[in-house]
Design an enzyme around this catalytic site. Structure first.
Site, mmCIF file in Angstrom:
data_model
loop_
_atom_site.group_PDB
_atom_site.id
_atom_site.type_symbol
_atom_site.label_atom_id
_atom_site.label_comp_id
_atom_site.label_asym_id
_atom_site.label_seq_id
_atom_site.Cartn_x
_atom_site.Cartn_y
_atom_site.Cartn_z
ATOM 1 N N GLY A 165 -66.352 40.822 -58.095
ATOM 2 C CA GLY A 165 -66.396 40.429 -59.508
ATOM 3 C C GLY A 165 -67.103 39.098 -59.693
ATOM 4 O O GLY A 165 -67.730 38.570 -58.764
ATOM 5 N N ASP A 190 -73.941 47.368 -51.633
ATOM 6 C CA ASP A 190 -74.703 47.965 -52.747
ATOM 7 C C ASP A 190 -74.449 47.230 -54.063
ATOM 8 O O ASP A 190 -75.390 46.987 -54.829
ATOM 9 C CB ASP A 190 -74.379 49.452 -52.872
ATOM 10 N N GLY A 191 -73.176 46.849 -54.308
ATOM 11 C CA GLY A 191 -72.868 46.124 -55.541
ATOM 12 C C GLY A 191 -73.590 44.783 -55.566
ATOM 13 O O GLY A 191 -74.200 44.395 -56.571
ATOM 14 N N ASP A 220 -70.073 50.104 -42.853
ATOM 15 C CA ASP A 220 -69.976 51.567 -42.825
ATOM 16 C C ASP A 220 -71.226 52.257 -42.260
ATOM 17 O O ASP A 220 -71.225 53.460 -42.047
ATOM 18 C CB ASP A 220 -69.718 52.109 -44.238
ATOM 19 N N GLU A 280 -60.320 59.439 -24.110
ATOM 20 C CA GLU A 280 -59.487 60.601 -23.791
ATOM 21 C C GLU A 280 -60.082 61.900 -24.313
ATOM 22 O O GLU A 280 -59.679 62.982 -23.924
ATOM 23 C CB GLU A 280 -58.041 60.422 -24.293
HETATM 24 N N1 LIG Z 1 -74.091 46.549 -61.284
HETATM 25 C C1 LIG Z 1 -73.833 45.266 -60.972
HETATM 26 N N2 LIG Z 1 -74.444 44.270 -61.650
HETATM 27 C C2 LIG Z 1 -74.210 42.980 -61.339
HETATM 28 N N3 LIG Z 1 -73.375 42.572 -60.363
HETATM 29 C C3 LIG Z 1 -72.722 43.510 -59.664
HETATM 30 C C4 LIG Z 1 -72.915 44.912 -59.931
HETATM 31 N N4 LIG Z 1 -72.140 45.613 -59.070
HETATM 32 C C5 LIG Z 1 -71.484 44.694 -58.313
HETATM 33 N N5 LIG Z 1 -71.839 43.434 -58.656
HETATM 34 C C6 LIG Z 1 -71.337 42.177 -58.070
HETATM 35 O O1 LIG Z 1 -71.641 42.152 -56.676
HETATM 36 C C7 LIG Z 1 -70.574 41.553 -55.938
HETATM 37 C C8 LIG Z 1 -70.157 42.439 -54.796
HETATM 38 O O2 LIG Z 1 -69.914 43.784 -55.265
HETATM 39 P P1 LIG Z 1 -68.832 44.722 -54.560
HETATM 40 O O3 LIG Z 1 -67.495 44.077 -54.634
HETATM 41 O O4 LIG Z 1 -69.008 46.070 -55.134
HETATM 42 O O5 LIG Z 1 -69.209 44.677 -53.032
HETATM 43 P P2 LIG Z 1 -70.455 45.297 -52.247
HETATM 44 O O6 LIG Z 1 -71.590 44.356 -52.319
HETATM 45 O O7 LIG Z 1 -70.710 46.700 -52.748
HETATM 46 O O8 LIG Z 1 -69.883 45.289 -50.794
HETATM 47 P P3 LIG Z 1 -68.825 46.341 -50.140
HETATM 48 O O9 LIG Z 1 -69.682 47.464 -49.680
HETATM 49 O O10 LIG Z 1 -68.190 45.551 -49.091
HETATM 50 O O11 LIG Z 1 -67.876 46.763 -51.210
HETATM 51 C C9 LIG Z 1 -69.454 41.270 -56.923
HETATM 52 O O12 LIG Z 1 -69.448 39.891 -57.198
HETATM 53 C C10 LIG Z 1 -69.812 42.112 -58.140
HETATM 54 O O13 LIG Z 1 -69.401 41.510 -59.354
HETATM 55 O O1 LIG Z 2 -61.772 45.533 -50.221
HETATM 56 P P1 LIG Z 2 -61.314 46.960 -50.228
HETATM 57 O O2 LIG Z 2 -61.108 47.496 -51.574
HETATM 58 O O3 LIG Z 2 -60.185 47.229 -49.292
HETATM 59 O O4 LIG Z 2 -62.577 47.806 -49.736
HETATM 60 C C1 LIG Z 2 -62.762 48.145 -48.431
HETATM 61 C C2 LIG Z 2 -63.896 49.114 -48.343
HETATM 62 O O5 LIG Z 2 -65.112 48.405 -48.496
HETATM 63 C C3 LIG Z 2 -65.898 48.654 -47.363
HETATM 64 O O6 LIG Z 2 -65.699 47.549 -46.517
HETATM 65 C C4 LIG Z 2 -67.382 48.667 -47.679
HETATM 66 O O7 LIG Z 2 -67.744 49.745 -48.446
HETATM 67 C C5 LIG Z 2 -65.374 49.952 -46.766
HETATM 68 O O8 LIG Z 2 -65.624 50.139 -45.434
HETATM 69 C C6 LIG Z 2 -63.933 49.815 -47.013
HETATM 70 O O9 LIG Z 2 -63.307 51.067 -46.983
#
Ligand SMILES: Nc1ncnc2c1ncn2[C@@H]1O[C@H](COP(=O)(O)OP(=O)(O)OP(=O)(O)O)[C@@H](O)[C@H]1O
Ligand SMILES: O=P(O)(O)OC[C@H]1O[C@](O)(CO)[C@@H](O)[C@@H]1O
Length: 315
Positions: A165, A190-191, A220, A280
């Site tokens: 966030g 990706d986020g 992953d 195993e």
């Molecule tokens: N569509 C978006 N536009 C702008 N910011 C985003 C968007 N999606 C996610 N973010 C921001 O990117 C940051 C990381 O996103 P997120 O928590 O989904 O993790 P992630 O980068 O996908 O990694 P993980 O795979 O570990 O979940 C957060 O601060 C979130 O607010």
């Molecule tokens: O922080 P949370 O919600 O437990 O998310 C963990 C998930 O995020 C990841 O680390 C990345 O997609 C996954 O492997 C895992 O299942």
């Protein structure tokens, strides 16, 4: 990783149905920008290596196998040092941020960026952003030097902290502009990369000479095209320790079952590799992932999945 691209894709077509899915360049919106010789040219460790620099027109093909009469298909810009760069060393003010979930190797990546910028490119101003995207506007920066990062690869997590966030586009770009930062290295999933795209679009809209580099992070291993993402091997190794322990427990009692819950959200590579690699061998099964959403979201807007996901059953 899901599709990170929220920005419009830059497609370049060539002969034989060649398609280049390009990245944006400074010169797209700052056409008169000066370029400079790459400082690596003066570094004896690199300048002696022939063809060290990547040709600006080099691309990497998405599919290795193509039919001789079929289209040449999609290509990506090849990464690597260019003969000419758009920053002078003493002009650079770089920052690094880590966002999203943890992944082994994050500190190693931070260390390599700092040491690479410092020793290879002569950059002296490098800062870390504290605690993910919201750190841009809610926290002070952390000064990063080779001395500061020297031992961090031996520690887990990320020395910069991370969060979900808190992506506020205008506040983040205001902070970049106010602090005079002109290179932004963004490590995350990706986020995070969607967020990086949004930041870049705002930078372009404001016409700033600020480079944004996204460094993909996923424990992953769910990135197409590359062989392996950093941290995946460590996750598989650690998973085997849990599987082995569960195996001992399960085989010590009558009708014993060991249940190991592994990470993976929408992909089961860690579960699959750890199961295949466990010594195993027989007697293990993968449980299917539970994708039923609980209609709840985390701070970044990701669907929260049911607690028991992909697992390895041993016994
Ligand atoms: N569509 C978006 N536009 C702008 N910011 C985003 C968007 N999606 C996610 N973010 C921001 O990117 C940051 C990381 O996103 P997120 O928590 O989904 O993790 P992630 O980068 O996908 O990694 P993980 O795979 O570990 O979940 C957060 O601060 C979130 O607010
Ligand atoms: O922080 P949370 O919600 O437990 O998310 C963990 C998930 O995020 C990841 O680390 C990345 O997609 C996954 O492997 C895992 O299942």
């Amino acid at each position: 990783m899901e599709n990170p691209g929220d920005t419009q894709m830059k497609l370049v077509a060539g002969p034989g149905d060649y398609v280049l899915e390009d990245v944006p360049h400074f010169t797209d919106y700052l056409p008169d920008l000066s370029s400079y010789p790459n400082p690596l040219q003066d570094n004896p460790a690199f300048s002696v290596v022939k063809q060290y620099f990547v040709n600006a027109d080099d691309t990497v093909t998405q599919k290795i196998v193509v039919h001789k009469d079929g289209p040449r298909g999609v290509h990506f810009r090849r990464a690597g040092p260019r003969q000419r760069v758009y920053f002078e060393s003493d002009e650079v003010h770089a920052c690094i941020v880590t966002c999203g979930g943890l992944c082994p190797g994050l500190n190693t990546v931070i260390r390599e960026i700092v040491c690479g910028l410092y020793h290879m490119y002569g950059v002296r101003k490098i800062v870390g952003i504290d605690g993910g995207y919201r750190g841009f506007y809610a926290k002070n920066t952390i000064t990063l030097t080779p001395k500061f990062v020297n031992d961090i690869h031996k520690r887990g997590g990320t020395i910069l902290g991370t969060s979900r966030g808190g992506h506020e586009k205008s506040k983040i770009v205001d902070s970049i502009q106010d602090r005079g930062i002109n290179q932004v290295y963004i490590i995350g999933g990706d986020g995070t990369q969607r967020g990086a795209s949004v930041i870049f679009e705002e930078i372009r809209r404001r016409g700033l000479k600020v480079a944004v580099a996204g460094i993909p992070k996923t424990i992953d291993n769910d990135i197409p095209v590359i062989d392996k993402s950093f941290g995946f091997d460590t996750a598989v190794e650690e998973a085997q320790r849990a599987i082995n322990a569960a195996h001992v427990e399960a085989t010590s009692i009558e009708n014993g079952i060991g249940l190991v819950k592994l990470m993976g959200r929408y992909s089961g590579f860690i579960g699959m590799y750890a199961t295949l690699a466990s010594p195993e061998g027989a007697g293990q099964d993968l449980l299917s992932e539970s994708l039923h959403s609980m209609d709840q979201q985390d701070a970044s807007g990701n669907k929260l999945l049911q607690d028991v996901g992909c697992g390895s059953l041993t016994g």
